[in-house]
Design a protein around this motif. Structure first.
Motif, PDB file in Angstrom:
ATOM      1  N   LEU A   1       0.827  -1.203   0.000  1.00  0.00           N
ATOM      2  CA  LEU A   1       0.000   0.000   0.000  1.00  0.00           C
ATOM      3  C   LEU A   1       0.866   1.259   0.000  1.00  0.00           C
ATOM      4  CD1 LEU A   1      -2.962   0.610  -0.130  1.00  0.00           C
ATOM      5  CD2 LEU A   1      -3.015   0.747   2.362  1.00  0.00           C
ATOM      6  N   GLU A   2       1.955   1.228   0.736  1.00  0.00           N
ATOM      7  CA  GLU A   2       2.889   2.368   0.725  1.00  0.00           C
ATOM      8  C   GLU A   2       3.554   2.512  -0.642  1.00  0.00           C
ATOM      9  OE1 GLU A   2       5.764   2.762   3.852  1.00  0.00           O
ATOM     10  OE2 GLU A   2       4.286   2.149   5.361  1.00  0.00           O
ATOM     11  N   LEU A   3       3.896   1.408  -1.270  1.00  0.00           N
ATOM     12  CA  LEU A   3       4.479   1.453  -2.614  1.00  0.00           C
ATOM     13  C   LEU A   3       3.509   2.095  -3.598  1.00  0.00           C
ATOM     14  CD1 LEU A   3       6.187  -2.059  -2.917  1.00  0.00           C
ATOM     15  CD2 LEU A   3       7.305   0.165  -2.685  1.00  0.00           C
ATOM     16  N   LEU A   4       2.250   1.692  -3.526  1.00  0.00           N
ATOM     17  CA  LEU A   4       1.241   2.255  -4.417  1.00  0.00           C
ATOM     18  C   LEU A   4       1.064   3.743  -4.174  1.00  0.00           C
ATOM     19  CD1 LEU A   4      -0.907   1.808  -6.581  1.00  0.00           C
ATOM     20  CD2 LEU A   4      -2.526   1.272  -4.752  1.00  0.00           C
ATOM     21  N   ALA A   5       1.013   4.136  -2.903  1.00  0.00           N
ATOM     22  CA  ALA A   5       0.872   5.556  -2.568  1.00  0.00           C
ATOM     23  C   ALA A   5       2.077   6.353  -3.080  1.00  0.00           C
ATOM     24  CB  ALA A   5       0.712   5.728  -1.066  1.00  0.00           C
ATOM     25  N   GLY A   6       3.263   5.826  -2.877  1.00  0.00           N
ATOM     26  CA  GLY A   6       4.463   6.507  -3.366  1.00  0.00           C
ATOM     27  C   GLY A   6       4.485   6.609  -4.876  1.00  0.00           C
ATOM     28  N   PHE A   7       4.065   5.548  -5.538  1.00  0.00           N
ATOM     29  CA  PHE A   7       4.002   5.542  -7.001  1.00  0.00           C
ATOM     30  C   PHE A   7       3.031   6.606  -7.500  1.00  0.00           C
ATOM     31  CE2 PHE A   7       2.238   3.787 -10.989  1.00  0.00           C
ATOM     32  CZ  PHE A   7       3.406   3.727 -11.732  1.00  0.00           C
ATOM     33  N   LEU A   8       1.865   6.693  -6.868  1.00  0.00           N
ATOM     34  CA  LEU A   8       0.873   7.700  -7.276  1.00  0.00           C
ATOM     35  C   LEU A   8       1.366   9.120  -7.012  1.00  0.00           C
ATOM     36  CD1 LEU A   8      -2.439   5.967  -6.155  1.00  0.00           C
ATOM     37  CD2 LEU A   8      -1.602   6.318  -8.484  1.00  0.00           C
ATOM     38  N   VAL A   9       2.004   9.339  -5.878  1.00  0.00           N
ATOM     39  CA  VAL A   9       2.525  10.670  -5.557  1.00  0.00           C
ATOM     40  C   VAL A   9       3.604  11.073  -6.558  1.00  0.00           C
ATOM     41  CG1 VAL A   9       3.891  11.958  -3.858  1.00  0.00           C
ATOM     42  CG2 VAL A   9       1.912  10.636  -3.124  1.00  0.00           C
ATOM     43  N   HIS A  10       4.468  10.140  -6.915  1.00  0.00           N
ATOM     44  CA  HIS A  10       5.517  10.445  -7.883  1.00  0.00           C
ATOM     45  C   HIS A  10       4.950  10.726  -9.272  1.00  0.00           C
ATOM     46  CE1 HIS A  10       8.407   9.009  -4.918  1.00  0.00           C
ATOM     47  NE2 HIS A  10       9.359   9.516  -5.670  1.00  0.00           N
ATOM     48  N   ASN A  11       3.764  10.229  -9.555  1.00  0.00           N
ATOM     49  CA  ASN A  11       3.157  10.418 -10.870  1.00  0.00           C
ATOM     50  C   ASN A  11       2.204  11.615 -10.952  1.00  0.00           C
ATOM     51  OD1 ASN A  11       4.120   8.530 -12.867  1.00  0.00           O
ATOM     52  ND2 ASN A  11       3.425   6.965 -11.441  1.00  0.00           N
ATOM     53  N   ILE A  12       2.111  12.408  -9.899  1.00  0.00           N
ATOM     54  CA  ILE A  12       1.240  13.586  -9.939  1.00  0.00           C
ATOM     55  C   ILE A  12       1.606  14.523 -11.095  1.00  0.00           C
ATOM     56  CG2 ILE A  12       0.630  15.712  -8.690  1.00  0.00           C
ATOM     57  CD1 ILE A  12       0.518  14.000  -6.144  1.00  0.00           C
ATOM     58  N   PRO A  13       2.888  14.833 -11.330  1.00  0.00           N
ATOM     59  CA  PRO A  13       3.197  15.704 -12.482  1.00  0.00           C
ATOM     60  C   PRO A  13       2.756  15.092 -13.817  1.00  0.00           C
ATOM     61  CG  PRO A  13       5.069  15.598 -11.001  1.00  0.00           C
ATOM     62  CD  PRO A  13       4.092  14.570 -10.533  1.00  0.00           C
ATOM     63  N   THR A  14       2.934  13.802 -13.989  1.00  0.00           N
ATOM     64  CA  THR A  14       2.515  13.145 -15.224  1.00  0.00           C
ATOM     65  C   THR A  14       1.007  13.197 -15.375  1.00  0.00           C
ATOM     66  OG1 THR A  14       4.404  11.651 -15.113  1.00  0.00           O
ATOM     67  CG2 THR A  14       2.573  10.980 -16.515  1.00  0.00           C
ATOM     68  N   ILE A  15       0.298  12.915 -14.301  1.00  0.00           N
ATOM     69  CA  ILE A  15      -1.164  12.962 -14.337  1.00  0.00           C
ATOM     70  C   ILE A  15      -1.635  14.376 -14.668  1.00  0.00           C
ATOM     71  CG2 ILE A  15      -3.247  12.707 -12.922  1.00  0.00           C
ATOM     72  CD1 ILE A  15      -1.669  10.449 -11.408  1.00  0.00           C
ATOM     73  N   ALA A  16      -0.974  15.368 -14.094  1.00  0.00           N
ATOM     74  CA  ALA A  16      -1.338  16.767 -14.367  1.00  0.00           C
ATOM     75  C   ALA A  16      -1.119  17.108 -15.843  1.00  0.00           C
ATOM     76  CB  ALA A  16      -0.534  17.705 -13.472  1.00  0.00           C
ATOM     77  N   LEU A  17       0.008  16.683 -16.415  1.00  0.00           N
ATOM     78  CA  LEU A  17       0.268  16.969 -17.826  1.00  0.00           C
ATOM     79  C   LEU A  17      -0.758  16.291 -18.740  1.00  0.00           C
ATOM     80  CD1 LEU A  17       4.165  16.825 -18.095  1.00  0.00           C
ATOM     81  CD2 LEU A  17       2.691  18.841 -18.082  1.00  0.00           C
ATOM     82  N   ILE A  18      -1.112  15.057 -18.412  1.00  0.00           N
ATOM     83  CA  ILE A  18      -2.101  14.343 -19.231  1.00  0.00           C
ATOM     84  C   ILE A  18      -3.468  15.017 -19.089  1.00  0.00           C
ATOM     85  CG2 ILE A  18      -3.284  12.126 -19.559  1.00  0.00           C
ATOM     86  CD1 ILE A  18      -0.319  12.221 -20.527  1.00  0.00           C
ATOM     87  N   ALA A  19      -3.812  15.478 -17.889  1.00  0.00           N
ATOM     88  CA  ALA A  19      -5.077  16.197 -17.700  1.00  0.00           C
ATOM     89  C   ALA A  19      -5.090  17.490 -18.516  1.00  0.00           C
ATOM     90  CB  ALA A  19      -5.301  16.490 -16.223  1.00  0.00           C
ATOM     91  N   LEU A  20      -3.966  18.200 -18.522  1.00  0.00           N
ATOM     92  CA  LEU A  20      -3.873  19.417 -19.340  1.00  0.00           C
ATOM     93  C   LEU A  20      -4.052  19.084 -20.817  1.00  0.00           C
ATOM     94  CD1 LEU A  20      -0.895  21.368 -17.720  1.00  0.00           C
ATOM     95  CD2 LEU A  20      -3.342  21.834 -17.500  1.00  0.00           C
ATOM     96  N   LEU A  21      -3.471  17.983 -21.239  1.00  0.00           N
ATOM     97  CA  LEU A  21      -3.593  17.571 -22.632  1.00  0.00           C
ATOM     98  C   LEU A  21      -5.047  17.286 -22.994  1.00  0.00           C
ATOM     99  CD1 LEU A  21      -2.350  16.819 -25.361  1.00  0.00           C
ATOM    100  CD2 LEU A  21      -1.966  14.524 -24.444  1.00  0.00           C
ATOM    101  N   VAL A  22      -5.781  16.659 -22.087  1.00  0.00           N
ATOM    102  CA  VAL A  22      -7.194  16.368 -22.344  1.00  0.00           C
ATOM    103  C   VAL A  22      -7.964  17.666 -22.575  1.00  0.00           C
ATOM    104  CG1 VAL A  22      -9.320  15.481 -21.275  1.00  0.00           C
ATOM    105  CG2 VAL A  22      -7.208  14.155 -21.150  1.00  0.00           C
TER     106      VAL A  22
END
Length: 125
Positions: A40-61
């Motif tokens: 669960l900590e690995l998943l949380a860390g993975f998601l936190v590290h991917n916030i910039p990527t998620i933000a860029l993809i949201a901007l692209l949408v």
């Protein structure tokens, strides 16, 4: 007027560049799995590290069919990346790796918006 083939290339270059830089950014999140943390900590860390990527993809949408929005959104994103990731002289590689590509994306959206126009408008001519 811009040649239709060039217009189409510029139009798609901006969108493909976002996906490429997003993929590049997401590579940095894989280091989370090197730790011996609970899943669960690995998943949380993975998601936190991917916030910039998620933000860029949201901007692209939001910017997909609106190059003007893409230009402004990625210009602001580049400024935010500069504020958060380029804190001092030793962080200048972050400028080259993260901020400049996002500025390039903003420039491609600007060119698509101002110089090329909407591809559907040029196809209708």
């Amino acid at each position: 007027a811009v040649e239709p083939r060039l217009a189409k290339s510029i139009h798609w270059a901006a969108r493909v560049a976002v996906v490429v830089i997003g993929g590049f950014l997401s590579l940095f999140s894989l280091d989370v799995f090197e730790t011996q943390s609970p899943p669960l900590e690995l998943l949380a860390g993975f998601l936190v590290h991917n916030i910039p990527t998620i933000a860029l993809i949201a901007l692209l949408v939001f910017a997909w069919k609106r190059p003007a929005i893409g230009f402004v959104a990625f210009l602001v994103a580049a400024m935010l990346f500069a504020i958060f990731f380029v804190r001092d002289f030793y962080a200048l590689p972050n400028l080259v790796l993260f901020v400049l590509p996002i500025l390039l994306i903003a420039a491609l959206f600007y060119i698509d918006w101002k110089w090329v126009g909407a591809p559907s408008a040029s196809a209708a001519k």
